[in-house]
Scaffold this motif. Structure first.
Motif, short mmCIF file in Angstrom:
data_model
loop_
_atom_site.label_atom_id
_atom_site.label_comp_id
_atom_site.label_asym_id
_atom_site.label_seq_id
_atom_site.Cartn_x
_atom_site.Cartn_y
_atom_site.Cartn_z
N THR A 282 0.69 -1.39 0.03
CA THR A 282 0.16 -0.12 -0.35
C THR A 282 1.00 1.31 0.33
O THR A 282 1.90 1.46 0.45
CB THR A 282 -1.07 -0.14 1.67
OG1 THR A 282 -0.11 -0.41 2.60
CG2 THR A 282 -1.84 -1.19 0.65
N LEU B 167 -1.07 3.20 -5.11
CA LEU B 167 -1.52 2.85 -4.87
C LEU B 167 -1.58 1.70 -6.41
O LEU B 167 -3.01 2.82 -6.83
CB LEU B 167 -2.67 2.51 -4.31
CG LEU B 167 -3.94 1.01 -4.03
CD1 LEU B 167 -3.08 -0.13 -3.19
CD2 LEU B 167 -5.52 1.05 -3.57
N ALA C 137 -3.34 -3.57 -6.95
CA ALA C 137 -3.21 -3.65 -6.08
C ALA C 137 -4.78 -3.64 -6.09
O ALA C 137 -5.66 -4.39 -4.32
CB ALA C 137 -2.85 -3.05 -5.26
N LEU C 138 -5.61 -2.53 -5.87
CA LEU C 138 -6.81 -2.06 -5.54
C LEU C 138 -7.94 -2.92 -6.42
O LEU C 138 -8.79 -3.09 -5.25
CB LEU C 138 -7.00 -0.33 -6.69
CG LEU C 138 -8.74 -0.16 -6.43
CD1 LEU C 138 -8.85 0.33 -4.91
CD2 LEU C 138 -8.60 1.30 -6.97
N LEU D 4 -7.59 -5.60 -3.82
CA LEU D 4 -8.44 -5.76 -2.37
C LEU D 4 -9.96 -5.93 -2.45
O LEU D 4 -10.55 -5.82 -1.34
CB LEU D 4 -7.89 -4.00 -2.06
CG LEU D 4 -6.55 -4.00 -1.84
CD1 LEU D 4 -6.19 -2.18 -1.06
CD2 LEU D 4 -6.02 -4.74 -0.11
N THR E 242 -6.04 1.08 8.16
CA THR E 242 -6.32 0.77 6.40
C THR E 242 -8.20 0.90 6.60
O THR E 242 -8.36 1.04 5.61
CB THR E 242 -6.46 -1.00 7.21
OG1 THR E 242 -4.95 -0.91 6.81
CG2 THR E 242 -6.70 -1.91 5.32
N LEU F 23 -7.89 4.13 4.14
CA LEU F 23 -7.42 4.02 3.08
C LEU F 23 -8.75 3.20 2.00
O LEU F 23 -8.74 4.01 0.94
CB LEU F 23 -6.19 2.62 3.05
CG LEU F 23 -5.73 2.55 1.76
CD1 LEU F 23 -4.91 3.83 0.65
CD2 LEU F 23 -4.35 1.58 1.79
N VAL G 178 -2.05 -6.48 4.25
CA VAL G 178 -1.57 -5.36 4.53
C VAL G 178 -0.88 -4.88 5.39
O VAL G 178 -1.07 -5.28 6.18
CB VAL G 178 -2.29 -4.65 3.71
CG1 VAL G 178 -2.84 -4.41 2.61
CG2 VAL G 178 -3.77 -4.56 4.91
#
Length: 275
Positions: A12, A20, A24-25, A28, A42, A45, A83
């Motif tokens: 992250t 980011l 990665a997005l 998630l 988190t 975020l 993360v």
């Protein structure tokens, strides 16, 4: 038979949320739950990116206990993301016990790379990066910190340290004592609004940080040039001069003078057996 899920180790941002990555997005958004060092951090975020997920606290105090439960969820077909508060998990952060337990259980562990403060600092330091040693955070107590640094005096690889704002002055002072006028870089608040990267010899960096309160705020990466191929010869010459001076003055004064004459680190000379 149930197909196991995947444990995704997701990097992250270390400051700038624009760092980011798209994968990665997507990861998630797709996993069943996210294991986070600090769920409050988190959650902020994820809210920025409109992601709503179940968060599971995983930190240094509960990782051993949580690992078996998380592996059971993975074996049951769930996919999880791991993360940390910032940057790449497991780099001076919790997580390796879970990763090891997952791998031992035959679960796929997949890296989703991204920001890492150590690598970000190294990339802009202008110091040899073909070989380096990441030392993370040094001991908090001065004596233990100097002992650790002394053990690294002859290390030829570039050295990378993390440090907190309330210890940066003490650490730089110890680096000067142990390493002398070696070339170094101090990276502060990397990728953030008040990012600075200072370079020079260690004494000048110590003076610049001491003179400016702003340079003592935030999170730090300190990169120190390796000893070089002639480190052993330099140290040997310093110890030779030190031994001779000890015949005429106190060891502490002898170490100071020998370091000034030869360039060898004073800390590595003081207390060395004469002869």
């Amino acid at each position: 038979m149930q197909t196991p899920g995947t444990l995704h180790v997701v990097a992250t941002p270390i400051g700038n949320l624009g760092d980011l990555g798209a994968r990665a997005l997507e990861t998630l958004q797709a996993v069943d739950a996210i294991c986070a060092e600090d769920t409050r951090h988190t959650r902020q975020l994820l809210a920025h990116f409109g992601v709503e997920k179940t968060l599971i606290a995983l930190h240094q105090h509960n990782e051993m206990a949580q690992a078996s439960q998380l592996v059971a969820r993975l074996l049951g077909g769930q996919s999880l993301a791991l993360v940390s508060d910032a940057g790449t998990p497991l780099v001076s952060d919790p997580g390796f016990r879970l990763v090891r337990a997952a791998r031992e259980a035959g679960i796929r562990v997949s890296p989703v790379p991204g920001a890492c403060a150590a690598i970000a600092a190294l990339s802009v330091a202008g110091i040899a990066s073909d070989r380096f040693a990441f030392e993370g955070f040094l001991p908090t107590k001065g004596s233990a910190r100097r002992e650790r640094l002394t053990a690294l005096v002859a290390e030829p690889r570039t050295l990378i340290f993390y440090e907190a704002s309330h210890r940066i002055e003490e650490t730089l002072a110890d680096l000067v004592t142990v390493f002398g006028p070696r070339h170094a870089v101090v990276g502060r608040e990397l990728t953030k609004l008040f990012e600075t990267v200072l370079d020079g010899d260690l004494p000048s960096l110590q003076a610049r940080v001491a003179a400016d309160p702003n340079q003592r705020r935030g999170e730090f990466v300190v990169i120190v040039e390796g000893a070089g191929e002639d480190a052993d010869a330099l140290l040997a010459e310093g110890r030779r001069v030190y031994a001779k001076l000890c015949e005429h003055m106190k060891p502490s004064q002898a170490a100071k003078v020998a370091a000034e004459l030869t360039g060898a680190p004073r800390k590595a000379l003081y207390g060395a057996e004469p002869g």
